[in-house]
Design an enzyme around this catalytic site. Structure first.
Site, PDB file in Angstrom:
ATOM      1  N   LEU A  13       0.864  -1.189   0.000  1.00 33.49           N
ATOM      2  CA  LEU A  13       0.000   0.000   0.000  1.00 33.49           C
ATOM      3  C   LEU A  13       0.894   1.230   0.000  1.00 33.49           C
ATOM      4  CD1 LEU A  13      -2.972   1.025   0.577  1.00 33.49           C
ATOM      5  CD2 LEU A  13      -2.372   0.947   2.994  1.00 33.49           C
ATOM      6  N   HIS A  14       0.736   2.094  -0.993  1.00 41.64           N
ATOM      7  CA  HIS A  14       1.554   3.315  -0.945  1.00 41.64           C
ATOM      8  C   HIS A  14       0.991   4.496  -1.721  1.00 41.64           C
ATOM      9  CE1 HIS A  14       2.855   1.891  -4.914  1.00 41.64           C
ATOM     10  NE2 HIS A  14       3.193   3.139  -5.144  1.00 41.64           N
TER      11      HIS A  14
END
Ligand code: UD1
Ligand code: UDP
Length: 374
Positions: A215-216
């Site tokens: 997740l980024h």
């Protein structure tokens, strides 16, 4: 005897190291087939990513040539970061005057590299051209739009990308070559076979008994509500479906710290991992949960189901036959989809991403343009 084609590769962020590894290897392959070098590649690292496990680890593991220039630009707001890059890249261009610049993907490094080169009238090639989310809020969308419009050569990974460019009136300098990330995966997949059990045991994992998450994206990490919802989805999976392993991007680590979000122990947070470790973790997961462009594709190439924390994707091929499901940031949908996940009937159509020789094709096209007859 002709002079080698002098290519300046401009990179700076994790996915660019992986893409450039494939192309640098292809440079070596082509050079080794010729009596004298056909291509001389010089690397410029902007320093957009700088942690050891976001940068150096890829150069070492993937044997990417060491950058001749390290610009140490670091993090910052878009304008400040891109501005620093522009200024520093321009200095390198004035010193080097390469025949050609290569830029990859859709990061601020891509934008700065393309802009600096084009302003100096240096022919520039965009690798991974033509991708669109049609979400103008995404910083990546602006970067890729500009890069595609100003570069002379646009190397498209998929037919969809070619079509996207056509819709914007771009038809010249467009080449369908396949995806350099697919080249990379095919090359390294053989090399991970003997590491699988060691890496799984290192993280205490059993084959197909865990979910691998990344997740980024700014749209998820900088929006506290979306961040909390995605972590709620992960919590539900971890508590009732199976353990979740999450190599944490530094942007997300910072966002978690800011938000004071509690992370339950069933979600195992680890530092970002190397490419080979990541491939092993992807290949053995029950499913991959992500908002990363590259990870969505790798899951597809590896025949691993994927849930994507977005409402759209630049890689629609992965979604079409059920391997990639867009779950957005809805905790219920995230957990339900993971709990009821079935492997799709049809095999992924990996041929839509080429045959593993995109990098060679790209270089051959460039050699034909700049060194005809060699
Ligand atoms: C960038 C790209 C994104 C790509 C991603 C790949 C842009 C606008 N975004 O996002 O398209 O998907 O890289 O990973 O170019 N940080 C560190 N150490 C590092 C790097 C970053 O601590 O080595 C932290 C800093 O707090 C920084 C934040 O991460 O402010 C974000 O880094 P940045 O490079 O601006 O964007 P990414 O989210 O990495
Ligand atoms: N990746 C990695 N280690 C990690 C997370 C990702 O090597 O801890 C690799 C992943 O396998 C893929 C690439 O990084 O090849 C994707 O980059 P990222 O998710 O940072 O950016 P995006 O593709 O979304 O632009």
């Amino acid at each position: 005897m002709k002079e080698p084609l002098r290519i300046l590769t401009i990179l700076g962020a994790r996915p660019q190291f992986i893409k450039a590894a494939a192309v640098s290897r292809a440079v070596q392959t082509l050079n080794s087939r010729s009596e004298t070098p056909l291509i001389q590649e010089t690397l410029v690292h902007t320093g957009q990513h700088y942690d050891e496990n976001m940068s150096d680890i890829f150069f070492q593991e993937m044997e990417i040539p060491a950058p001749t220039y390290y610009l140490a630009v670091g993090s910052g707001e878009h304008g400040a970061q891109t501005g620093r890059m522009l200024e520093k890249i321009e200095q390198v261009l004035l010193q080097q005057r390469p025949d050609l610049c290569l830029v990859y993907g859709d990061t601020n490094t891509t934008l700065a590299g393309a802009l600096a080169a084009v302003k100096q009238h240096i022919p520039t090639a965009h690798i991974e051209a033509g991708l669109r989310s049609y979400d103008p809020q995404m910083p990546e969308e602006i970067n890729r739009l500009i890069a595609d419009h100003i570069c002379r050569f646009r190397f498209c990974p998929t037919r969809t990308a070619v079509e996207n460019l056509k819709k914007e009136g771009i038809e010249s300098g467009v080449y369908l070559t396949g995806d350099v990330m697919y080249d990379c995966l095919l090359y390294y997949r053989q090399k991970i076979q003997d590491r699988q059990s060691l890496i799984l045991s290192q993280f205490g994992l059993q084959r197909e008994a865990y979910f691998l998450a990344t997740l980024h994206r700014a749209e998820n990490t900088e929006n506290p509500q979306r961040l909390a919802q995605i972590f709620e989805g992960l919590r539900r999976i971890a508590e009732s479906v199976g353990p979740v392993l999450l190599p944490l991007h530094p942007r997300t680590a910072a966002a978690l710290q800011r938000s004071n979000l509690p992370v339950p122990p069933q979600i195992q947070l680890i530092e970002p991992v190397s490419y080979l470790t990541m491939l092993v973790l992807e290949q053995n997961a029950r499913a991959v949960l992500t908002d990363s462009g590259g990870v969505q594709k790798e899951a597809y190439f590896l025949r691993i189901p994927c849930l994507t924390f977005r409402d759209r994707t630049e890689w629609p091929e992965t979604v079409r036959d059920g391997w990639n499901i867009l779950v957005d940031a809805d905790p219920h949908r995230i957990a339900q989809t993971a709990a009821s996940l079935q492997r799709p009937q049809s095999e992924p159509k990996t041929a839509e991403y080429g045959d593993g020789s995109a990098s060679i094709k790209i270089l051959q096209i460039l050699l034909e343009q700049f060194r005809p007859g060699v």
